[in-house]
Scaffold this motif. Structure first.
Motif, mmCIF file in Angstrom:
data_model
loop_
_atom_site.group_PDB
_atom_site.id
_atom_site.type_symbol
_atom_site.label_atom_id
_atom_site.label_comp_id
_atom_site.label_asym_id
_atom_site.label_seq_id
_atom_site.Cartn_x
_atom_site.Cartn_y
_atom_site.Cartn_z
ATOM 1 N N VAL A 189 110.325 -17.117 97.523
ATOM 2 C CA VAL A 189 109.841 -16.106 98.112
ATOM 3 C C VAL A 189 110.864 -15.361 98.872
ATOM 4 O O VAL A 189 111.539 -15.825 99.879
ATOM 5 N N SER A 190 111.125 -13.829 98.595
ATOM 6 C CA SER A 190 111.733 -13.036 99.538
ATOM 7 C C SER A 190 111.288 -12.989 100.931
ATOM 8 O O SER A 190 110.176 -13.292 101.378
ATOM 9 N N ARG A 191 112.460 -12.802 101.736
ATOM 10 C CA ARG A 191 112.198 -12.706 103.231
ATOM 11 C C ARG A 191 111.194 -11.391 103.592
ATOM 12 O O ARG A 191 110.503 -11.608 104.508
ATOM 13 N N LEU A 192 111.386 -10.557 102.787
ATOM 14 C CA LEU A 192 110.465 -9.148 103.052
ATOM 15 C C LEU A 192 109.287 -9.635 102.920
ATOM 16 O O LEU A 192 108.389 -9.261 103.708
ATOM 17 N N ALA A 193 108.763 -10.421 101.990
ATOM 18 C CA ALA A 193 107.436 -10.790 101.526
ATOM 19 C C ALA A 193 107.041 -11.600 102.683
ATOM 20 O O ALA A 193 105.920 -11.378 102.859
ATOM 21 N N ARG A 194 107.608 -12.430 103.279
ATOM 22 C CA ARG A 194 107.384 -13.375 104.167
ATOM 23 C C ARG A 194 107.103 -12.527 105.574
ATOM 24 O O ARG A 194 106.134 -12.879 106.563
ATOM 25 N N ARG A 195 107.856 -11.604 105.668
ATOM 26 C CA ARG A 195 107.749 -10.729 106.856
ATOM 27 C C ARG A 195 106.393 -9.773 106.674
ATOM 28 O O ARG A 195 105.578 -9.810 107.905
ATOM 29 N N ILE A 196 105.993 -9.475 105.674
ATOM 30 C CA ILE A 196 104.786 -8.279 105.473
ATOM 31 C C ILE A 196 103.775 -9.365 105.638
ATOM 32 O O ILE A 196 102.809 -9.058 106.501
ATOM 33 N N HIS A 197 103.576 -10.605 105.098
ATOM 34 C CA HIS A 197 102.398 -11.362 105.277
ATOM 35 C C HIS A 197 102.505 -12.286 106.644
ATOM 36 O O HIS A 197 101.308 -12.119 107.041
ATOM 37 N N GLY A 198 103.424 -12.404 107.198
ATOM 38 C CA GLY A 198 103.356 -12.720 108.723
ATOM 39 C C GLY A 198 103.027 -11.866 109.594
ATOM 40 O O GLY A 198 103.245 -12.155 110.887
ATOM 41 N N TRP A 199 103.085 -10.481 109.468
ATOM 42 C CA TRP A 199 103.184 -9.522 110.578
ATOM 43 C C TRP A 199 101.543 -9.571 111.210
ATOM 44 O O TRP A 199 100.830 -10.045 110.483
ATOM 45 N N SER A 200 101.354 -9.310 112.432
ATOM 46 C CA SER A 200 99.941 -9.467 112.924
ATOM 47 C C SER A 200 99.591 -8.040 113.886
ATOM 48 O O SER A 200 100.911 -7.364 114.162
ATOM 49 N N TRP A 201 98.499 -8.191 114.253
ATOM 50 C CA TRP A 201 98.388 -7.054 115.090
ATOM 51 C C TRP A 201 98.857 -7.185 116.677
ATOM 52 O O TRP A 201 98.679 -6.403 117.355
ATOM 53 N N GLN A 202 99.268 -8.308 116.867
ATOM 54 C CA GLN A 202 99.930 -8.801 118.004
ATOM 55 C C GLN A 202 101.287 -8.109 118.370
ATOM 56 O O GLN A 202 101.995 -8.173 119.351
ATOM 57 N N SER B 284 102.407 0.790 109.178
ATOM 58 C CA SER B 284 102.721 0.833 107.803
ATOM 59 C C SER B 284 102.884 -0.686 107.370
ATOM 60 O O SER B 284 102.308 -0.930 106.074
ATOM 61 N N THR B 285 103.425 -1.519 108.207
ATOM 62 C CA THR B 285 103.524 -2.949 107.807
ATOM 63 C C THR B 285 102.184 -3.679 107.530
ATOM 64 O O THR B 285 102.038 -4.408 106.409
ATOM 65 N N LEU B 286 101.300 -3.531 108.453
ATOM 66 C CA LEU B 286 100.017 -3.880 108.226
ATOM 67 C C LEU B 286 99.379 -3.381 107.165
ATOM 68 O O LEU B 286 98.303 -4.030 106.446
ATOM 69 N N LEU B 287 99.349 -1.828 106.770
ATOM 70 C CA LEU B 287 98.651 -1.433 105.533
ATOM 71 C C LEU B 287 99.295 -1.978 104.382
ATOM 72 O O LEU B 287 98.517 -2.381 103.274
ATOM 73 N N LEU B 288 100.735 -2.470 104.075
ATOM 74 C CA LEU B 288 101.416 -2.963 103.249
ATOM 75 C C LEU B 288 100.596 -4.429 103.076
ATOM 76 O O LEU B 288 100.291 -5.047 102.033
ATOM 77 N N GLN B 289 100.439 -5.118 104.086
ATOM 78 C CA GLN B 289 99.898 -6.176 104.101
ATOM 79 C C GLN B 289 98.453 -6.384 103.383
ATOM 80 O O GLN B 289 97.953 -7.030 102.790
ATOM 81 N N ALA B 290 97.792 -5.261 103.896
ATOM 82 C CA ALA B 290 96.349 -5.422 103.335
ATOM 83 C C ALA B 290 96.212 -4.870 101.715
ATOM 84 O O ALA B 290 95.284 -5.317 101.364
ATOM 85 N N LEU B 291 97.332 -4.221 101.467
ATOM 86 C CA LEU B 291 97.260 -3.936 99.867
ATOM 87 C C LEU B 291 97.818 -5.056 99.285
ATOM 88 O O LEU B 291 97.478 -5.366 98.031
ATOM 89 N N LEU B 292 98.827 -5.663 99.721
ATOM 90 C CA LEU B 292 99.392 -7.026 98.823
ATOM 91 C C LEU B 292 98.917 -8.143 99.008
ATOM 92 O O LEU B 292 98.781 -8.943 98.298
ATOM 93 N N ARG C 238 100.174 -18.876 98.288
ATOM 94 C CA ARG C 238 98.428 -18.886 98.219
ATOM 95 C C ARG C 238 97.999 -17.516 98.178
ATOM 96 O O ARG C 238 96.855 -17.484 97.567
ATOM 97 N N ASP C 239 98.305 -16.637 98.916
ATOM 98 C CA ASP C 239 97.607 -15.273 98.777
ATOM 99 C C ASP C 239 97.912 -14.431 97.930
ATOM 100 O O ASP C 239 97.567 -13.003 98.369
ATOM 101 N N ASP C 240 99.198 -14.749 97.351
ATOM 102 C CA ASP C 240 99.738 -13.527 96.275
ATOM 103 C C ASP C 240 98.900 -13.521 94.966
ATOM 104 O O ASP C 240 98.705 -14.317 94.329
ATOM 105 N N ASN C 241 98.090 -12.117 94.915
ATOM 106 C CA ASN C 241 97.156 -12.004 93.901
ATOM 107 C C ASN C 241 98.343 -11.592 92.522
ATOM 108 O O ASN C 241 97.668 -11.842 91.454
ATOM 109 N N ARG C 242 99.345 -11.430 92.508
ATOM 110 C CA ARG C 242 100.343 -11.165 91.384
ATOM 111 C C ARG C 242 100.777 -12.191 90.818
ATOM 112 O O ARG C 242 101.665 -11.814 89.999
#
Length: 437
Positions: free
Chosen positions: A58-71, A116-124, A424-428
Motif C-alpha cells: 500500500v502506498s504511503r499516500l494511501a495510508r496518509r489519506i486513510h489516516g487523516w482525521s478532523w484532529q 481536501s484530504t478529508l474529501l479524498l478520504q470520503a471519496l476513496l 480493509r476499507d478499499d472498495n477498489r
C-alpha cells in the motif's frame, strides 16, 4: 491512479474459503462473494492475495489519506491564534503586519490541505470517513472545520478588508456563510453524538467542541462590525445575531463545563491526552467576555443611529457587557490556572499524542485578547503588558508545537494508517480466484 504496487505474477494455487462451496462452481462462488459483500468483509485474506504469499503493498499516500482525521484542524486554529493575538498588540508596529499575514496564509493553506484530504478520504474510503464522524471521541472534532473557517474570516478582515483589498460587502456575505455552517454542522453532529450513551467518567471539555462554532458567532460578528458603517441597517442584523448565538453557545458550553467539574470531582485531574482538554474550559468564558465587550462597544454606536430600544440603550448595553465580561474573564483565568498547575505531571510526553497539545493555543485566545480590550476600556496599562507577555508565550508555544507536530508527521506517528486498515476499507481492490480477476 493506483495506490498499490502489484506483485510479480506467478503460478496461482487454489484459494481456500471459509464458506462451504466448491472452487469449480461459478454459482457457489458468486453466492460466496455476495455473502462477503453483505457482511462487509473480503473473501481474500491480504496475506493470500499475492501468489507469492506476500501482502499487496500500500502506498504511503494511501495510508496518509486513510489516516487523516478532523484532529488536524486545531493546527490551523493554533496558527490563527498567533496572528489574532499579534494583531491586538498595543502600539502595533507596521512591519508586524507582514508576519501576521504570513501566518494567515499558513492557516489558509492548512485549511485547504485538511479539507481536501478529508474529501479524498470520503471519496476513496467512505467507511473510514463515516467511522470518524460516528466515533464518540473523534467525532467531536468535526465542527472544528467551522472554527478554522472563523479564524480565516477574522484574518480576511484584518489583512483583506482593512487594507482595501476586499470590500465590506464580501465580509458580510462570509459572515452569513459562517452562521449557516455553524448551524448546519453543529446540529447534525449533536444528533449523531447524543443518539448514543456516553460514560461521564471519561468526560473531557473537548466534548463541547460540538457547540463551539455557535459560541464564536459573537466574536466573528464583532469583527465584521469593525468594517460596517453603524448607520447601515445590516449592522443591526449582525449585532443581534451575534448576541443571539453567543448566548446559545455560551450557556450550552457552560453546561459541559459543569459536567467537567463533576468529572474531576469523581476521578481526579485528567491524565494523558485528556490533560490537554482542561484548557478547552478556558474557551467559553474567555471568548464570551471578548464578544460581549466588543459587541457592547458597537451597540453604543449602532442602537442610537437607528433609534432602537431607548436613547440610552447603547450606553446601557455597553456598560452591562463590560461588567459581565469582567466576571467571565475572571472565570477564564481560573480555568487556565486550574488546567496549567497539574498539566506537566499529568500529560503524556508522546509524539503520537502531539495533536491534543494544540489545545494549549486556540482556547486561550479569548481571555488573552480580552486583556487588550479591558486595557482600553478600563484604561489600565498593566493589561497591555500582560497581553504582550501572553502573546509572546503563544508564539513560543506555536513554534514548539509546530516543530514537534512536523517531527511526528515525518516519523509516521500521526496521520498514517496501517496497511491492513487501508486494505480493509478499499472498495477498489480486486478479488483473485483461480487465476481470474
Amino acid at each position: 491512479m493506483s495506490f498499490y504496487s502489484s506483485p510479480k505474477p506467478a503460478a496461482l494455487g487454489s484459494l481456500h474459503f471459509d464458506l462451504p462451496s466448491k472452487h469449480d462452481s461459478d454459482e457457489n462462488l458468486s453466492s460466496s462473494i455476495s455473502y462477503a459483500e453483505a457482511k462487509g468483509t473480503s473473501l481474500v485474506n491480504p496475506e493470500q492475495s499475492s501468489p507469492s504469499g506476500a501482502a499487496p503493498s500500500v502506498s504511503r499516500l494511501a495510508r496518509r489519506i486513510h489516516g487523516w482525521s478532523w484532529q488536524a484542524f486545531p493546527i490551523g486554529m493554533g496558527t490563527g491564534a498567533v496572528y489574532v493575538t499579534l494583531s491586538g498588540l498595543k502600539g502595533h508596529p507596521g512591519p508586524l503586519t507582514s508576519v501576521e499575514t504570513f501566518f494567515f496564509f499558513i492557516n489558509l493553506s492548512l485549511f485547504i490541505l485538511n479539507s481536501s484530504t478529508l474529501l479524498l478520504q470520503a471519496l476513496l474510503y467512505p467507511q473510514q470517513s463515516r467511522r470518524l464522524i460516528n466515533d464518540p471521541v473523534k467525532g467531536v472534532f468535526v465542527p472544528l472545520i467551522v472554527l478554522s473557517f472563523a479564524t480565516i474570516v477574522i484574518g480576511t478582515i484584518n489583512y483583506g478588508v482593512i487594507p482595501g483589498h476586499i470590500s465590506p460587502e464580501g465580509i458580510y456575505i462570509l459572515f452569513w456563510i459562517y452562521v449557516f455552517l455553524s448551524v448546519f454542522v453543529c446540529f447534525p453532529m449533536l444528533m449523531i453524538w447524543y443518539n448514543k450513551p456516553h460514560d461521564l467518567s471519561t468526560f473531557t471539555p473537548a466534548w463541547a467542541f460540538l457547540v463551539f462554532p455557535m459560541m464564536l458567532v459573537g466574536v466573528v460578528a464583532s469583527n465584521v462590525l469593525r468594517v460596517l458603517d453603524p448607520s447601515d441597517f445590516r449592522a443591526v442584523g449582525v449585532l443581534f445575531v451575534g448576541y443571539f448565538f453567543q448566548g446559545v453557545g455560551f450557556f450550552i458550553t457552560m453546561f459541559y463545563i459543569c459536567i467537567y467539574i463533576l468529572r474531576i470531582m469523581t476521578t481526579g485531574f485528567m491524565e494523558g491526552h485528556q490533560a490537554n482538554g482542561a484548557f478547552v474550559a478556558c474557551g467559553p468564558p474567555g471568548f464570551t467576555a471578548l464578544a460581549l465587550i466588543n459587541l457592547g462597544s458597537h451597540a453604543r454606536k449602532i442602537l442610537p443611529q437607528h433609534n432602537l430600544v431607548s436613547p440610552l440603550s447603547g450606553e446601557i448595553w455597553f456598560s452591562s457587557s463590560v461588567l459581565i465580561g469582567l466576571l467571565l474573564f475572571g472565570l477564564a483565568i481560573f480555568f487556565f490556572a486550574f488546567g496549567l498547575l497539574p498539566y506537566w505531571f499529568k500529560v503524556h510526553k508522546h509524539l503520537s499524542e502531539i495533536l491534543g497539545c494544540w489545545a494549549l493555543t486556540f482556547p486561550n485566545v479569548g481571555w488573552i485578547s480580552t486583556l487588550r480590550v479591558l486595557g482600553d476600556t478600563l484604561q489600565i496599562p498593566g493589561f497591555f503588558a500582560l497581553h504582550a507577555t501572553m502573546t509572546f508565550v503563544m508564539c513560543t508555544v506555536w513554534v514548539v508545537l509546530f516543530g514537534l507536530t512536523a517531527l511526528a508527521f515525518w516519523k509516521g506517528k500521526i496521520f498514517l494508517a496501517a496497511e491492513a486498515d487501508v486494505l480493509r476499507d478499499d472498495n477498489r481492490r480486486m478479488v483473485v480466484v483461480n487465476g481470474t480477476v
